[in-house]
Design a protein around this motif. Structure first.
Motif, short mmCIF file in Angstrom:
data_model
loop_
_atom_site.label_atom_id
_atom_site.label_comp_id
_atom_site.label_asym_id
_atom_site.label_seq_id
_atom_site.Cartn_x
_atom_site.Cartn_y
_atom_site.Cartn_z
N TYR A 53 1.18 1.17 -4.45
CA TYR A 53 1.19 -0.13 -3.77
C TYR A 53 1.91 -1.15 -4.64
CZ TYR A 53 -2.44 1.86 -0.78
OH TYR A 53 -3.13 2.64 0.11
N TYR A 67 2.33 -5.29 -5.11
CA TYR A 67 1.78 -6.59 -4.79
C TYR A 67 2.58 -7.68 -5.51
CZ TYR A 67 -2.47 -4.69 -2.69
OH TYR A 67 -3.35 -4.05 -1.86
N PHE A 78 -0.01 -8.28 -0.56
CA PHE A 78 0.50 -6.92 -0.39
C PHE A 78 1.96 -6.97 0.07
CE2 PHE A 78 0.61 -2.56 0.68
CZ PHE A 78 1.12 -2.42 1.97
N MET A 87 3.63 -0.14 0.67
CA MET A 87 2.96 1.04 0.15
C MET A 87 3.84 2.26 0.35
SD MET A 87 1.01 3.91 1.22
CE MET A 87 0.12 3.56 2.74
N LEU A 143 2.96 -6.59 -9.33
CA LEU A 143 2.08 -5.55 -9.85
C LEU A 143 2.18 -4.30 -8.99
CD1 LEU A 143 0.06 -8.42 -10.02
CD2 LEU A 143 -1.00 -6.83 -11.59
N ASP A 174 -2.97 4.64 -6.15
CA ASP A 174 -4.12 4.95 -5.30
C ASP A 174 -4.89 6.14 -5.84
OD1 ASP A 174 -4.46 5.34 -1.67
OD2 ASP A 174 -5.92 5.06 -3.27
N ARG A 193 -8.04 6.90 -4.51
CA ARG A 193 -9.07 6.63 -3.50
C ARG A 193 -10.47 7.05 -3.93
NH1 ARG A 193 -6.67 6.54 2.56
NH2 ARG A 193 -4.86 5.30 2.00
N PRO A 194 -11.42 6.10 -3.90
CA PRO A 194 -11.22 4.79 -3.31
C PRO A 194 -10.71 3.72 -4.27
CG PRO A 194 -13.50 5.05 -3.90
CD PRO A 194 -12.83 6.34 -4.27
N LYS A 195 -10.49 4.05 -5.54
CA LYS A 195 -10.09 3.03 -6.51
C LYS A 195 -8.58 2.84 -6.53
CE LYS A 195 -12.24 5.08 -9.94
NZ LYS A 195 -12.80 5.28 -11.30
N LEU A 196 -8.18 1.62 -6.94
CA LEU A 196 -6.77 1.32 -7.12
C LEU A 196 -6.60 0.84 -8.55
CD1 LEU A 196 -4.69 1.57 -4.79
CD2 LEU A 196 -4.54 -0.91 -4.79
N THR A 197 -5.74 1.54 -9.31
CA THR A 197 -5.47 1.18 -10.70
C THR A 197 -4.14 0.45 -10.77
OG1 THR A 197 -6.64 3.14 -11.49
CG2 THR A 197 -5.14 2.07 -13.02
N PHE A 198 -4.13 -0.70 -11.48
CA PHE A 198 -2.95 -1.52 -11.52
C PHE A 198 -2.23 -1.46 -12.86
CE2 PHE A 198 -2.87 -3.77 -7.55
CZ PHE A 198 -4.16 -3.64 -7.08
N GLY A 199 -0.93 -1.70 -12.81
CA GLY A 199 -0.15 -1.87 -14.02
C GLY A 199 -0.38 -3.26 -14.58
N TYR A 245 -15.30 -0.75 1.69
CA TYR A 245 -15.06 -0.80 0.25
C TYR A 245 -14.83 -2.24 -0.22
CZ TYR A 245 -14.50 4.22 0.62
OH TYR A 245 -14.73 5.55 0.86
N TYR A 288 -14.40 -4.54 -4.09
CA TYR A 288 -14.06 -4.36 -5.51
C TYR A 288 -14.12 -5.70 -6.25
CZ TYR A 288 -11.77 -0.25 -3.41
OH TYR A 288 -11.50 0.90 -2.70
N TYR A 315 -12.31 -7.18 -9.71
CA TYR A 315 -11.34 -7.02 -10.80
C TYR A 315 -11.38 -8.28 -11.66
CZ TYR A 315 -8.92 -3.17 -8.33
OH TYR A 315 -8.58 -1.98 -7.73
N LEU A 325 -4.57 -6.31 -13.88
CA LEU A 325 -5.85 -6.30 -13.18
C LEU A 325 -6.64 -5.09 -13.63
CD1 LEU A 325 -4.90 -7.05 -9.47
CD2 LEU A 325 -6.40 -8.42 -10.90
N ARG A 341 -11.20 -3.25 1.21
CA ARG A 341 -10.27 -2.20 1.61
C ARG A 341 -10.82 -1.43 2.79
NH1 ARG A 341 -8.06 2.77 -2.30
NH2 ARG A 341 -6.03 2.90 -1.32
N LEU A 354 -10.33 2.07 4.75
CA LEU A 354 -9.72 3.38 4.55
C LEU A 354 -9.84 4.25 5.81
CD1 LEU A 354 -10.63 4.30 0.87
CD2 LEU A 354 -8.39 3.75 1.83
#
Lengths: 109, 115
Positions: free
Chosen positions: A33, A35, A45, A48, A88, A92, A94-100, B31, B33, B35, B43, B94, B96
């Motif tokens: 993703y 952003y 957003f 994707m 950023l 994915d 799922r269900p978490k999203l990890t960002f740079g 969901y 979250y 951050y 983030l 979110r 899904l």
């Protein structure tokens, strides 16, 4: 855990020039993703990508996911002041999203 | 715009005091979250929830707790705030389901300063 590295960390570009931001993952990307964040505001957003080789465009912004699915690039054509902000990428898991860590883009006249 | 609001938007508190941030959604998404955003770190996920009373830890959960007693509300609590928890906190939701592309929708952020 998956880690995302963005490059460059910051970018200053003259208005009208093209630019590219890269996002490299430590693991295979199953969904990526992009952003944008205006300074002091929430995240918006952009697009994707899921499939290797996939490319999407929105206005003057194009994002690609490479065939091996461990890197994505965001390309802006003919940059404008409205493109300024922090970009950023998010992986994915799922269900978490990890960002740079983000790329701060400044557009100068 | 996604129906997600955070409160308070700004807060200044002292070290050792408890703080609760609230995230409220009107989208009925499963969901939710929390951050935090800090310079040089992007983030980072604190906690997330996958349903009422169902929560799990993220990568920086120490010093934070969460609760979700209703679908629409997700609370983040700092039991005893420390200066290292000075940050901007973002809530996200979110969907899904098959009809969703799976993107997160973010709130406007809550800026917390711990003196």
């Amino acid at each position: 855990s998956q880690e995302l590295e963005q490059s460059p960390q910051s970018l200053i570009v003259q208005e009208g020039k093209n630019l590219t931001i890269n996002c490299t993952s430590s693991k295979t990307l199953y969904g990526l993703y992009w952003y944008k964040q205006k300074y002091g505001e929430g995240l918006i957003f952009l697009m994707m990508l899921q499939k290797g080789g996939e490319e999407k465009s929105h206005e003057k912004i194009t994002a690609k996911l490479d065939e091996k699915k461990q890197q994505s690039s965001l390309h802006i054509t003919a940059s404008q002041p409205s493109h300024a902000g922090i970009y950023l990428c998010g992986a994915d898991g799922r269900p978490k999203l990890t960002f740079g860590t983000g790329t701060r883009l400044t557009i100068i006249p | 715009d996604a129906g997600i609001t955070q409160s308070p938007r700004h807060k200044v508190t002292e070290t050792g005091t408890p703080v609760t941030l609230r995230c409220h959604q009107t989208e009925n998404h499963r969901y939710m979250y929390w951050y935090r955003q800090d310079p040089g770190h992007g983030l980072r996920l604190i906690h997330y929830s996958y349903g009422v009373k169902d929560t799990d830890k993220g990568e920086v959960s120490d010093g934070y707790s969460v609760s979700r007693s209703k679908t629409e509300d997700f609370l983040l609590t700092l039991e005893s705030a420390t200066s290292s928890q000075t940050s901007v906190y973002f809530c996200a939701i979110r969907g899904l389901a098959a009809a969703n592309t799976g993107e997160l929708f973010f709130g406007e952020g809550s800026r917390l300063t711990v003196l």
